[in-house]
Design an enzyme around this catalytic site. Structure first.
Site, PDB file in Angstrom:
ATOM      1  N   GLU A   6      51.310   6.646   5.974  1.00  0.00           N
ATOM      2  CA  GLU A   6      51.220   8.247   6.410  1.00  0.00           C
ATOM      3  C   GLU A   6      52.123   8.534   7.541  1.00  0.00           C
ATOM      4  O   GLU A   6      52.274   8.145   8.438  1.00  0.00           O
ATOM      5  CB  GLU A   6      49.536   7.941   7.190  1.00  0.00           C
ATOM      6  CG  GLU A   6      48.710   8.685   6.565  1.00  0.00           C
ATOM      7  CD  GLU A   6      47.135   8.523   7.306  1.00  0.00           C
ATOM      8  OE1 GLU A   6      46.415   9.181   6.615  1.00  0.00           O
ATOM      9  OE2 GLU A   6      47.227   8.073   8.368  1.00  0.00           O
ATOM     10  N   ASN A  17      46.645  11.723  12.259  1.00  0.00           N
ATOM     11  CA  ASN A  17      45.601  11.076  12.104  1.00  0.00           C
ATOM     12  C   ASN A  17      45.565  11.161  13.869  1.00  0.00           C
ATOM     13  O   ASN A  17      43.588  11.568  14.251  1.00  0.00           O
ATOM     14  CB  ASN A  17      45.620   9.512  12.667  1.00  0.00           C
ATOM     15  CG  ASN A  17      45.970   8.861  11.181  1.00  0.00           C
ATOM     16  OD1 ASN A  17      45.171   8.835  11.079  1.00  0.00           O
ATOM     17  ND2 ASN A  17      47.247   8.049  11.251  1.00  0.00           N
ATOM     18  N   THR A  66      42.521  -2.473   0.994  1.00  0.00           N
ATOM     19  CA  THR A  66      42.413  -0.795   2.084  1.00  0.00           C
ATOM     20  C   THR A  66      42.437   0.479   1.497  1.00  0.00           C
ATOM     21  O   THR A  66      43.888  -0.001   1.523  1.00  0.00           O
ATOM     22  CB  THR A  66      43.364  -1.847   3.086  1.00  0.00           C
ATOM     23  OG1 THR A  66      43.039  -3.296   3.311  1.00  0.00           O
ATOM     24  CG2 THR A  66      43.067  -0.527   4.208  1.00  0.00           C
ATOM     25  N   LYS A  82      44.866   4.839  -4.208  1.00  0.00           N
ATOM     26  CA  LYS A  82      45.234   6.100  -3.435  1.00  0.00           C
ATOM     27  C   LYS A  82      45.072   5.550  -2.420  1.00  0.00           C
ATOM     28  O   LYS A  82      44.333   4.278  -2.291  1.00  0.00           O
ATOM     29  CB  LYS A  82      43.996   7.249  -3.428  1.00  0.00           C
ATOM     30  CG  LYS A  82      42.790   6.895  -2.846  1.00  0.00           C
ATOM     31  CD  LYS A  82      42.605   6.640  -1.662  1.00  0.00           C
ATOM     32  CE  LYS A  82      43.087   7.413  -0.657  1.00  0.00           C
ATOM     33  NZ  LYS A  82      42.599   7.147   1.068  1.00  0.00           N
ATOM     34  N   THR A  94      44.158  11.542  -0.733  1.00  0.00           N
ATOM     35  CA  THR A  94      44.003  12.151   0.705  1.00  0.00           C
ATOM     36  C   THR A  94      44.899  12.626   1.306  1.00  0.00           C
ATOM     37  O   THR A  94      45.564  14.012   0.973  1.00  0.00           O
ATOM     38  CB  THR A  94      42.953  11.436   1.757  1.00  0.00           C
ATOM     39  OG1 THR A  94      43.359   9.932   1.839  1.00  0.00           O
ATOM     40  CG2 THR A  94      41.276  10.927   0.727  1.00  0.00           C
TER      41      THR A  94
END
Length: 407
Positions: free
Chosen positions: A276, A402, A190, A179, A153
């Site tokens: 991220e 985000n 997680t 992933k 993602t």
């Protein structure tokens, strides 16, 4: 143990495929399939979040109740979480579609989803994707790599690893892909991870090996402190290596556990290092602890500290933030006995001794903290227990990614 090429297709009898189904993303693959030529024992561990995605509920039932598993279907883009009875129904429809084209029972098909929470899956696109992937299944390393790419993602790179060991005179392979980049916080687990092996082992010991290993691997990583709704680790063993089946905790079992640990730890670190927007993998080692539980609590408190993560991003040896995070962890220790070190490829430096700063070079410390992999080691001088946790720095880009994830 020998590190080898590939991921989920490295083990004998496993095949993979991927396709561009158009679920949410455009101009990229977003579905993957793993298939074993023969039935597998299946083990799994899942999120502890009370809000569990439909695929988690489906897989928990398959792992617990089915005689065997043989297929895994994964989609990226939509998580199929908070989707009610309709979402769970789509898990069954996905499994039925895969079962029909691959001639396996519906309850031998595991499913996994990742992406935006709250959206319903476009089931027709998933069914079309399954029909497109089935003829493409093959055991090449390339097909495994393409599958690893298709499940991403916000990940910036594919994540896979494989190792080989000798058991009962046979070569056994353990390989995996995963992933995970955001909404990463350990509590089993997680992210999505899929591990395949051709070892012959009882279902009970397979599950025990996985459940024990996640404690020191996936449960020791954090990117942002958010435990996902979809966290799933699936472990499939098809027995095609031909070793005598492992049915007790003997030397062969221990050898398998070491290989599984290497695969899981490597995948976990790849996720933490691809957090991220991050620029660095941040490793925290607690040594000299009185108990393992104490060491785990301290290590995880440091890697989840936003202020510490921001300091790592700024290459700032702000050791006070680390000591502060240890202090509010809930674990008891004497701060006036703590030694702290920073280490990377650029060198190693002691920053504090017995809770007090040493006369160190800020310039040298910044150089050490400017590497893409940085370790902080804290010795609390209470015993022999240790624990290691992995996280990443906190950057401007994390907020950007985000803030507009759904758009």
């Amino acid at each position: 143990m020998k590190i080898t090429e590939g991921g989920v297709t490295a083990a004998k009898g496993f095949e993979a495929a991927s396709t561009e189904a158009g679920i949410k993303y455009k101009n990229r693959k977003d579905m993957a399939m793993i298939y074993s030529q023969v039935p597998c024992h299946a083990a799994g561990t899942f999120t502890t979040n009370i809000v569990k995605a439909a695929p988690v509920k489906w897989d928990q039932k398959i792992v617990r109740e089915s005689d065997f598993a043989q297929v895994v279907v994964v989609n990226a883009g939509i998580a199929n979480a908070c989707t009610g009875a309709e979402g769970l129904g789509y898990c069954e429809k996905t499994a039925q579609a895969a079962g029909e084209v691959l001639h396996v029972p519906t309850d031998a098909v595991l499913v996994a989803s990742t992406g935006v929470i709250g959206m319903q899956l476009p089931i027709e696109k998933l069914e079309s994707g399954i029909k497109a992937m089935a003829p493409q299944l093959d055991g090449s390393l390339e097909s495994g790599t393409e599958a690893a790419k298709a499940i991403m993602t916000t990940d910036t790179k594919k994540k896979e690893v494989a190792v080989q060991i000798e058991i009962g005179g046979k070569t056994v392979t353990v390989g995996g892909m995963c992933k995970g980049s955001g909404m990463i916080h350990p509590n089993m687990c997680t992210m999505l991870a899929f591990v395949t092996t051709d070892i012959a082992i009882s279902k009970e010991l397979l599950q025990e090996a996985l459940s024990e290993d996640i404690k020191d691997t996936y449960n020791m990583i954090s990117v942002d402190g958010d435990t996902s709704t979809n966290d799933t680790v699936l472990l499939l063993a098809n027995g095609m290596a031909g070793n005598p089946e492992i049915t007790e905790k003997n030397a062969d079992y221990e050898e398998f556990c070491k290989a599984l640990n290497y695969v899981n730890e490597t995948l976990a670190k790849k996720m933490a290092g691809d957090g991220e927007g991050c620029t660095a993998l941040f490793e925290v080692k607690i040594v000299g602890a009185e108990t393992k539980a104490q060491a785990v609590t301290l290590a995880k408190s440091v890697i989840t500290s936003s202020l510490t993560k921001a300091a790592i991003f700024g290459h700032d040896a702000n050791w006070g933030r680390i000591l502060c995070a240890m202090g509010y962890s809930g674990a008891q220790f004497d701060p006036e006995k703590v030694d702290l070190y920073f280490e990377s490829k650029a060198g190693k430096m002691q920053i504090i001794k017995d809770g007090v700063a040493l006369d160190y070079s800020e310039e040298e410390a910044t150089k050490i903290l400017s590497e893409p992999e940085v370790t902080a080691t804290a010795d609390v001088k209470m015993g022999d227990a240790t624990a290691t946790a992995w996280g990443c720095d906190l950057t401007f880009d994390y907020v950007k990614i985000n803030a507009d994830y759904r758009s």
